[in-house]
Motif scaffolding. Structure first.
Motif, mmCIF file in Angstrom:
data_model
loop_
_atom_site.group_PDB
_atom_site.id
_atom_site.type_symbol
_atom_site.label_atom_id
_atom_site.label_comp_id
_atom_site.label_asym_id
_atom_site.label_seq_id
_atom_site.Cartn_x
_atom_site.Cartn_y
_atom_site.Cartn_z
ATOM 1 N N ILE A 250 0.870 -0.893 0.359
ATOM 2 C CA ILE A 250 -0.204 -0.178 -0.283
ATOM 3 C C ILE A 250 0.882 1.593 0.418
ATOM 4 O O ILE A 250 1.461 1.584 0.967
ATOM 5 C CB ILE A 250 -1.153 -0.067 1.403
ATOM 6 C CG1 ILE A 250 -1.518 -1.401 1.410
ATOM 7 C CG2 ILE A 250 -1.598 1.146 1.549
ATOM 8 C CD1 ILE A 250 -2.358 -1.234 2.776
ATOM 9 N N SER A 251 0.571 2.623 -1.454
ATOM 10 C CA SER A 251 1.102 3.071 -0.867
ATOM 11 C C SER A 251 0.177 4.365 -1.169
ATOM 12 O O SER A 251 -0.579 3.905 -2.013
ATOM 13 C CB SER A 251 2.443 3.394 -2.055
ATOM 14 O OG SER A 251 2.138 2.733 -3.532
ATOM 15 N N MET A 252 1.166 5.419 -0.360
ATOM 16 C CA MET A 252 0.394 6.590 -0.465
ATOM 17 C C MET A 252 1.137 8.401 -1.031
ATOM 18 O O MET A 252 1.698 8.350 0.151
ATOM 19 C CB MET A 252 -0.927 6.789 0.157
ATOM 20 C CG MET A 252 -1.589 8.046 -0.618
ATOM 21 S SD MET A 252 -2.833 8.665 1.004
ATOM 22 C CE MET A 252 -3.614 7.017 1.105
ATOM 23 N N GLU A 253 1.427 8.883 -1.950
ATOM 24 C CA GLU A 253 1.996 9.481 -2.367
ATOM 25 C C GLU A 253 1.722 11.159 -2.959
ATOM 26 O O GLU A 253 0.639 10.455 -3.522
ATOM 27 C CB GLU A 253 3.575 9.238 -3.443
ATOM 28 C CG GLU A 253 3.454 9.080 -4.636
ATOM 29 C CD GLU A 253 4.405 7.912 -4.558
ATOM 30 O OE1 GLU A 253 5.632 8.104 -4.366
ATOM 31 O OE2 GLU A 253 4.246 7.428 -6.283
ATOM 32 N N TRP A 254 2.260 11.761 -3.182
ATOM 33 C CA TRP A 254 1.699 12.738 -4.390
ATOM 34 C C TRP A 254 2.194 12.692 -5.799
ATOM 35 O O TRP A 254 3.397 12.076 -5.677
ATOM 36 C CB TRP A 254 2.692 14.268 -4.014
ATOM 37 C CG TRP A 254 2.409 14.957 -2.616
ATOM 38 C CD1 TRP A 254 2.523 15.281 -1.228
ATOM 39 C CD2 TRP A 254 0.913 15.419 -2.619
ATOM 40 N NE1 TRP A 254 1.725 15.790 -0.356
ATOM 41 C CE2 TRP A 254 1.173 16.133 -1.124
ATOM 42 C CE3 TRP A 254 -0.041 16.054 -2.986
ATOM 43 C CZ2 TRP A 254 -0.428 16.123 0.092
ATOM 44 C CZ3 TRP A 254 -1.585 16.297 -2.413
ATOM 45 C CH2 TRP A 254 -1.099 16.737 -1.246
ATOM 46 N N ASP A 255 1.382 12.797 -6.758
ATOM 47 C CA ASP A 255 1.629 12.597 -7.739
ATOM 48 C C ASP A 255 1.848 14.105 -8.569
ATOM 49 O O ASP A 255 0.437 13.597 -9.419
ATOM 50 C CB ASP A 255 0.841 11.245 -8.459
ATOM 51 C CG ASP A 255 1.461 11.220 -9.631
ATOM 52 O OD1 ASP A 255 2.244 10.975 -10.017
ATOM 53 O OD2 ASP A 255 0.207 10.668 -10.818
ATOM 54 N N GLY A 256 2.499 15.037 -8.629
ATOM 55 C CA GLY A 256 2.258 15.818 -9.651
ATOM 56 C C GLY A 256 1.610 16.509 -8.264
ATOM 57 O O GLY A 256 1.629 16.730 -6.837
ATOM 58 N N GLU A 257 1.386 18.347 -8.502
ATOM 59 C CA GLU A 257 1.038 19.474 -7.499
ATOM 60 C C GLU A 257 -0.862 18.719 -7.255
ATOM 61 O O GLU A 257 -1.465 19.172 -7.954
ATOM 62 C CB GLU A 257 1.333 20.736 -8.253
ATOM 63 C CG GLU A 257 0.992 21.788 -7.364
ATOM 64 C CD GLU A 257 1.077 23.018 -7.885
ATOM 65 O OE1 GLU A 257 0.691 23.965 -7.417
ATOM 66 O OE2 GLU A 257 1.382 23.326 -9.268
ATOM 67 N N LYS A 258 -0.680 18.650 -5.807
ATOM 68 C CA LYS A 258 -2.081 18.105 -5.341
ATOM 69 C C LYS A 258 -2.995 17.536 -5.630
ATOM 70 O O LYS A 258 -4.408 17.604 -6.175
ATOM 71 C CB LYS A 258 -2.801 19.439 -5.547
ATOM 72 C CG LYS A 258 -1.912 21.224 -4.919
ATOM 73 C CD LYS A 258 -2.894 22.204 -5.411
ATOM 74 C CE LYS A 258 -2.907 23.395 -4.677
ATOM 75 N NZ LYS A 258 -3.446 24.871 -5.007
ATOM 76 N N ILE A 259 -2.109 15.875 -6.463
ATOM 77 C CA ILE A 259 -2.676 15.000 -7.303
ATOM 78 C C ILE A 259 -2.255 13.868 -6.069
ATOM 79 O O ILE A 259 -0.784 13.272 -6.062
ATOM 80 C CB ILE A 259 -2.605 14.937 -8.331
ATOM 81 C CG1 ILE A 259 -2.566 16.002 -9.545
ATOM 82 C CG2 ILE A 259 -3.204 13.310 -8.658
ATOM 83 C CD1 ILE A 259 -4.044 16.382 -9.193
ATOM 84 N N VAL A 260 -3.148 13.568 -5.630
ATOM 85 C CA VAL A 260 -3.134 12.714 -4.190
ATOM 86 C C VAL A 260 -2.685 10.696 -5.658
ATOM 87 O O VAL A 260 -4.012 10.572 -5.741
ATOM 88 C CB VAL A 260 -3.852 11.764 -3.009
ATOM 89 C CG1 VAL A 260 -3.120 10.754 -1.998
ATOM 90 C CG2 VAL A 260 -3.350 13.092 -2.406
ATOM 91 N N LYS A 261 -1.917 9.939 -5.310
ATOM 92 C CA LYS A 261 -1.973 8.647 -5.930
ATOM 93 C C LYS A 261 -1.900 7.522 -5.037
ATOM 94 O O LYS A 261 -0.802 7.705 -3.958
ATOM 95 C CB LYS A 261 -0.928 8.782 -6.852
ATOM 96 C CG LYS A 261 -0.317 7.152 -7.663
ATOM 97 C CD LYS A 261 0.325 7.081 -8.392
ATOM 98 C CE LYS A 261 0.549 5.644 -9.297
ATOM 99 N NZ LYS A 261 2.236 5.526 -9.779
ATOM 100 N N LEU A 262 -2.733 6.690 -5.016
ATOM 101 C CA LEU A 262 -2.907 4.966 -3.819
ATOM 102 C C LEU A 262 -2.503 3.963 -4.799
ATOM 103 O O LEU A 262 -3.665 4.008 -5.992
ATOM 104 C CB LEU A 262 -4.107 5.567 -3.546
ATOM 105 C CG LEU A 262 -5.058 4.097 -2.514
ATOM 106 C CD1 LEU A 262 -3.637 3.579 -1.094
ATOM 107 C CD2 LEU A 262 -5.936 4.918 -1.641
ATOM 108 N N VAL A 263 -2.015 3.710 -3.777
ATOM 109 C CA VAL A 263 -1.620 2.044 -5.300
ATOM 110 C C VAL A 263 -1.946 1.332 -4.157
ATOM 111 O O VAL A 263 -0.896 0.600 -3.062
ATOM 112 C CB VAL A 263 -0.051 1.934 -5.751
ATOM 113 C CG1 VAL A 263 -0.377 0.893 -6.865
ATOM 114 C CG2 VAL A 263 -0.715 3.655 -6.837
ATOM 115 N N VAL A 264 -2.568 0.520 -4.779
ATOM 116 C CA VAL A 264 -2.737 -0.878 -3.380
ATOM 117 C C VAL A 264 -2.598 -2.229 -4.509
ATOM 118 O O VAL A 264 -3.252 -2.583 -5.541
ATOM 119 C CB VAL A 264 -4.217 -1.188 -3.296
ATOM 120 C CG1 VAL A 264 -4.011 -2.606 -2.032
ATOM 121 C CG2 VAL A 264 -4.576 0.117 -1.568
ATOM 122 N N SER A 265 -1.623 -3.119 -4.446
ATOM 123 C CA SER A 265 -0.959 -4.530 -5.321
ATOM 124 C C SER A 265 -0.290 -5.716 -4.601
ATOM 125 O O SER A 265 0.054 -5.250 -3.184
ATOM 126 C CB SER A 265 0.144 -3.105 -6.159
ATOM 127 O OG SER A 265 1.013 -3.585 -5.612
#
Length: 496
Positions: A413-428
């Motif tokens: 489970i990862s959660m980080e900023w993906d560019g300005e003001k965009i949150v990227k949540l990945v469950v893999s």
């Protein structure tokens, strides 16, 4: 072109001085041998500076120079001599002349210094003439300022003060001019004590003088102080700022201090602080009641599960209970985060708190572990609850995927900023696989529909899937970390 008059009864000196000056650009020189001729020329021409020799026959320097001054001539007067000051009585001459260098030795050396000397005395005279106008402008500027302001010279004497200073201290401005600025400290503090202008270059414990929140920067100091005797004895809070002043030559000439009444500001801040505390108490009570109600609902669901013999119903109730647990956990964390005024939740702590309590994590036919990389950011309550529900539904789907012969399964489970003001949540997971026909966005299952509703409608984001290596669900949504509210900048899909 600088106009120079040279008066000297010694022809060699006179001629050499005139020739040397005229060889320098910017000088126009008239030369005469007697004081009488010099006065005659001065009446008919405008000179920037007069150079006079000493002990010319038929003249006495003090009388000659007094005659020039009394005749209304205000140009600089320079006495040229190679004899000692004591011999010529130059201390007396200096009271009338602007410059009497008293240089002894080689006449060529005396002549060589003339250009710089002339420019210096002329510039000083210009500054002297401009001082009254500068002083008037300075007074106009300080009078325009809304804060009580005064200016002191290098000796600490008051040279300018405005009407606001008069209102604060009750001392008429004309009575302070030329006085030591301690007259203000006595009026403000009730005693002689350092003001900010006295502390610009000092380093020490300012608290002993009543100042706090001190800020310093290159010849400037600011701070706050409570003055108990001001305002007729009612007292008040004041913010002041003082700065050194410098002349054209770069030397310190004095300092300026402005004092602002911030009593009402501090009162308003106290009222706002009190209102904020009341608001926090109310919010805390609301969160507390919501959390308790969610726990009661969860207990009722568990009671219903224990009474039911329908396994499908028990499974659905279990899913529902997980959703309630997710929301209750968010409210629990809000109550613990007093430093955020019960409005924000650390998303990293939220995820770490959620996973151990979700009932779907067991039983599974393999050893399950989690690898988490969550950024250390704060979300508002709505976004935090949404993220918790998203993880709940995603993990429910992923754990239904086949693991094949794998004995150990790791879910990342990862959660980080993906560019300005965009949150990227990945469950893999590389250990699990999606079925060929599985698609979250097209599923009619309640959890899938709830997931789409939260991501696409609530967070204005999108959901993607990757089957290249195991399984991966990627969610992106807009969020502004600066104001802790969901961003409305992006509607519909978020760039992949």
């Amino acid at each position: 072109m600088m106009q120079v008059l040279v008066i000297d009864n010694q022809n060699p000196v006179l001629d050499a001085t005139k020739a040397y000056l005229e060889n320098n650009p910017g000088f126009s020189v008239d030369a005469v041998e007697s004081a009488y001729d010099g006065l005659k020329l001065m009446k008919n021409s405008r000179y920037d500076v007069v150079l006079s020799g000493c002990r010319m026959p038929g003249t006495d320097e003090p009388d000659f120079l007094k005659t020039i001054r009394n005749s209304g001539f205000d140009m600089p007067l320079v006495i040229l001599t190679g004899r000692s000051r004591e011999d010529l009585g130059l201390d007396a001459l200096n009271e009338i002349a602007d410059f009497s260098p008293g240089t002894e030795g080689d006449p060529k050396a005396r002549i060589a210094m003339l250009t710089g000397l002339i420019r210096h005395v002329v510039n000083m005279k210009m500054i002297e003439k401009e001082l009254p106008e500068v002083s008037r402008q300075f007074r106009n500027v300080t009078e325009f300022l809304p804060d009580a302001t005064f200016v002191i010279d290098s000796g600490g004497r008051i040279i300018v003060s405005n009407s606001e200073m008069e209102k604060m201290t009750g001392i008429p401005g004309h009575r302070t001019l030329g006085k030591d600025h301690n007259i203000y400290s006595e009026a403000i503090y009730g005693e002689k004590r350092p003001m900010l202008v006295d502390l610009i270059d000092s380093i020490g414990d300012y608290a002993e003088f009543g100042y706090k929140n001190i800020q310093r920067d290159k010849g400037t100091i600011s701070g706050e102080v409570h003055l108990p005797i001001i305002k007729g004895g009612t007292g008040g809070y004041f913010w002041g700022k003082a700065s050194l002043l410098y002349g054209p030559d770069g030397n310190m000439t004095g300092a300026i201090e402005s004092i602002r009444d911030i009593t009402e500001l501090r009162k308003n801040e106290a009222c706002l602080s009190e209102a904020l505390e009341e608001k926090n108490v109310m919010i805390k009570e609301i969160h507390h009641r919501v959390r308790n109600n969610l726990q009661i609902i969860s207990a009722l669901i568990q009671l219903q599960q224990s009474e039911s013999e329908d396994e499908n119903l028990k499974t659905e109730l279990d899913k529902l209970n997980n959703r309630i647990f997710t929301m209750a956990t968010a409210y629990e964390m809000l109550l613990d985060n007093k430093d955020t005024n019960y409005c924000r939740i650390n998303v990293k702590n939220l995820v770490n708190s959620l996973l151990p309590g979700l009932s779907f994590l067991q039983p599974v036919p393999y050893q399950l572990s989690f690898d988490m990389n969550i950024f250390d950011e704060y979300f508002d309550l709505d976004t935090s609850v949404s993220v918790g529900l998203i993880l709940n539904e995603l993990l429910s789907f992923i754990l239904m995927c086949p693991a094949g012969a794998a004995k150990e399964v790791t879910i990342r489970i990862s959660m980080e900023w993906d560019g300005e003001k965009i949150v990227k949540l990945v469950v893999s997971s590389e250990d699990l696989e999606f079925s060929d026909d599985f698609d979250i966005s097209c599923s009619n299952e309640l959890g899938a529909r709830l997931l789409s509703l939260i991501v696409e409608k609530g967070l204005k984001g999108n959901i993607g899937m990757n089957r290249d290596s195991g399984i991966a669900v990627i969610i992106r949504f807009a969020y502004s970390g600066s104001d802790f509210t969901a961003s409305n900048a992006i509607h519909g899909s978020v760039p992949g």
